[in-house]
Write a protein that holds these residues in place. Structure first.
Motif, PDB file in Angstrom:
ATOM      1  N   HIS A 123     -33.870   1.009 -50.373  1.00 54.85           N
ATOM      2  CA  HIS A 123     -33.557   1.822 -51.551  1.00 54.85           C
ATOM      3  C   HIS A 123     -34.849   2.156 -52.273  1.00 54.85           C
ATOM      4  O   HIS A 123     -35.933   1.697 -51.883  1.00 54.85           O
ATOM      5  CB  HIS A 123     -32.584   1.088 -52.489  1.00 54.85           C
ATOM      6  CG  HIS A 123     -33.059  -0.259 -52.941  1.00 54.85           C
ATOM      7  ND1 HIS A 123     -33.938  -0.437 -53.988  1.00 54.85           N
ATOM      8  CD2 HIS A 123     -32.789  -1.509 -52.476  1.00 54.85           C
ATOM      9  CE1 HIS A 123     -34.179  -1.725 -54.156  1.00 54.85           C
ATOM     10  NE2 HIS A 123     -33.501  -2.399 -53.250  1.00 54.85           N
ATOM     11  N   ASP A 124     -34.744   2.967 -53.334  1.00 61.08           N
ATOM     12  CA  ASP A 124     -35.950   3.310 -54.086  1.00 61.08           C
ATOM     13  C   ASP A 124     -36.047   2.468 -55.355  1.00 61.08           C
ATOM     14  O   ASP A 124     -35.126   1.724 -55.711  1.00 61.08           O
ATOM     15  CB  ASP A 124     -36.009   4.811 -54.402  1.00 61.08           C
ATOM     16  CG  ASP A 124     -34.847   5.292 -55.261  1.00 61.08           C
ATOM     17  OD1 ASP A 124     -34.473   4.586 -56.215  1.00 61.08           O
ATOM     18  OD2 ASP A 124     -34.313   6.383 -54.979  1.00 61.08           O
ATOM     19  N   LYS A 126     -35.967   3.248 -58.407  1.00 61.99           N
ATOM     20  CA  LYS A 126     -35.094   3.610 -59.527  1.00 61.99           C
ATOM     21  C   LYS A 126     -33.955   2.613 -59.711  1.00 61.99           C
ATOM     22  O   LYS A 126     -33.502   2.383 -60.834  1.00 61.99           O
ATOM     23  CB  LYS A 126     -34.509   5.008 -59.315  1.00 61.99           C
ATOM     24  CG  LYS A 126     -35.478   6.144 -59.517  1.00 61.99           C
ATOM     25  CD  LYS A 126     -34.748   7.468 -59.684  1.00 61.99           C
ATOM     26  CE  LYS A 126     -33.790   7.745 -58.561  1.00 61.99           C
ATOM     27  NZ  LYS A 126     -33.094   9.051 -58.720  1.00 61.99           N
ATOM     28  N   ALA A 164     -38.305   7.413 -57.707  1.00 63.96           N
ATOM     29  CA  ALA A 164     -37.627   7.893 -56.500  1.00 63.96           C
ATOM     30  C   ALA A 164     -38.551   7.937 -55.294  1.00 63.96           C
ATOM     31  O   ALA A 164     -38.078   7.951 -54.153  1.00 63.96           O
ATOM     32  CB  ALA A 164     -37.036   9.281 -56.753  1.00 63.96           C
ATOM     33  N   ASN A 165     -39.868   7.964 -55.519  1.00 70.76           N
ATOM     34  CA  ASN A 165     -40.824   8.044 -54.417  1.00 70.76           C
ATOM     35  C   ASN A 165     -41.494   6.708 -54.116  1.00 70.76           C
ATOM     36  O   ASN A 165     -42.476   6.655 -53.375  1.00 70.76           O
ATOM     37  CB  ASN A 165     -41.891   9.100 -54.721  1.00 70.76           C
ATOM     38  CG  ASN A 165     -41.326  10.502 -54.702  1.00 70.76           C
ATOM     39  OD1 ASN A 165     -40.268  10.736 -54.117  1.00 70.76           O
ATOM     40  ND2 ASN A 165     -42.010  11.433 -55.345  1.00 70.76           N
ATOM     41  N   LEU A 167     -40.417   3.204 -52.503  1.00 76.46           N
ATOM     42  CA  LEU A 167     -39.301   2.652 -51.737  1.00 76.46           C
ATOM     43  C   LEU A 167     -39.425   1.142 -51.587  1.00 76.46           C
ATOM     44  O   LEU A 167     -40.524   0.599 -51.471  1.00 76.46           O
ATOM     45  CB  LEU A 167     -39.238   3.319 -50.361  1.00 76.46           C
ATOM     46  CG  LEU A 167     -39.135   4.851 -50.376  1.00 76.46           C
ATOM     47  CD1 LEU A 167     -39.005   5.383 -48.955  1.00 76.46           C
ATOM     48  CD2 LEU A 167     -37.969   5.325 -51.238  1.00 76.46           C
TER      49      LEU A 167
END
Length: 242
Positions: A123-124, A126, A164-165, A167
């Motif tokens: 997942h990221d 966030k 979001a970038n 990971l």
């Protein structure tokens, strides 16, 4: 300029993948996990090895037959960068298509769908950005700075650091920088577009129109991430540039 497309014509895969590159049929798609400016991203499984991977399908403009320059740059940079805190581009795969060339195995042009195959991450950032423990924050920030330092000493700016970038995998223990679509090599006297970095993480000099910049623009974004960890909310959640 950033964002331009490559000259008309098909991508010469000889620069990025060997002749006879595997096809996308070697993967079983599991689910769609994202979509961006230049393509969709799918969770998939390698039928041969059983390993999970992330497939990024590249959108091509059929009318222009052009390959987005940002994607070409991303592929080149990811082939160059090799660090435990940077996402790994494993290979380029293609859909069944047609190849044209002068006859040599290293001299051909491919026309068809093209996919970038990345290692799979759970997942990221966030998902944990607003509820991480102090020890987790320290660990994630250390890995982020290590990966970014490696980019900078190799004269590469990321230009889109955000949750979001970034990971996460390995049971939440491993962080990697991803999405190098806006990244580019830089020099101290270079001039670049200021239409980069997501607004909430964009430094003041870019908002004021600067085109000569270097590592500091990424460091500002890292500072915003650190503040968001501590505040449990974005530091500068603006909607406009002014």
């Amino acid at each position: 300029m950033d964002g331009e497309e490559a000259p008309p014509g098909a991508l010469n895969l000889a620069d990025y993948a060997p002749a006879g590159a595997r096809t996308v049929d070697c993967f079983r798609r599991i689910r769609k996990i994202g979509e961006g400016t230049y393509g969709e991203v799918f969770e998939a499984m390698d039928i041969i090895t059983g390993e999970r991977a992330a497939l990024k399908k590249i959108k091509l403009d059929d009318g222009k037959e052009g390959f987005p320059r940002q994607i070409l740059r991303e592929i080149k940079l990811l082939k160059k960068l090799d660090h435990e805190n940077i996402i790994r581009l494993k290979e380029i795969v293609v859909s069944p298509g047609t190849a044209h060339g002068a006859g040599g195995s290293d001299d051909y042009m491919y026309r068809g769908d093209i996919y970038m195959v990345f290692e799979y991450m759970d997942h990221d950032l966030k998902k944990v950005l607003h509820h991480s423990t102090p020890s987790q924050v320290k660990y994630y920030m250390e890995q982020l700075l290590k990966g970014l330092h490696y980019c900078h000493v190799n004269n590469v700016l990321h230009r889109d650091i955000k949750g979001a970038n970034l990971l996460i995998s390995g049971g939440g223990k491993l962080l990697k920088l991803a999405d190098f679509g806006l990244a580019r090599p830089f020099t101290r006297d270079g001039s670049f577009t200021n239409h980069v970095i997501t607004l909430w993480y964009r430094p003041p000099e870019l908002l004021l129109g600067a085109t000569n910049y270097a590592e500091a623009v990424d460091i500002w974004s890292v500072g915003c991430i650190f503040a968001e960890f501590l505040l449990r909310k974005p530091l500068f959640p603006g909607r406009t540039e002014v």
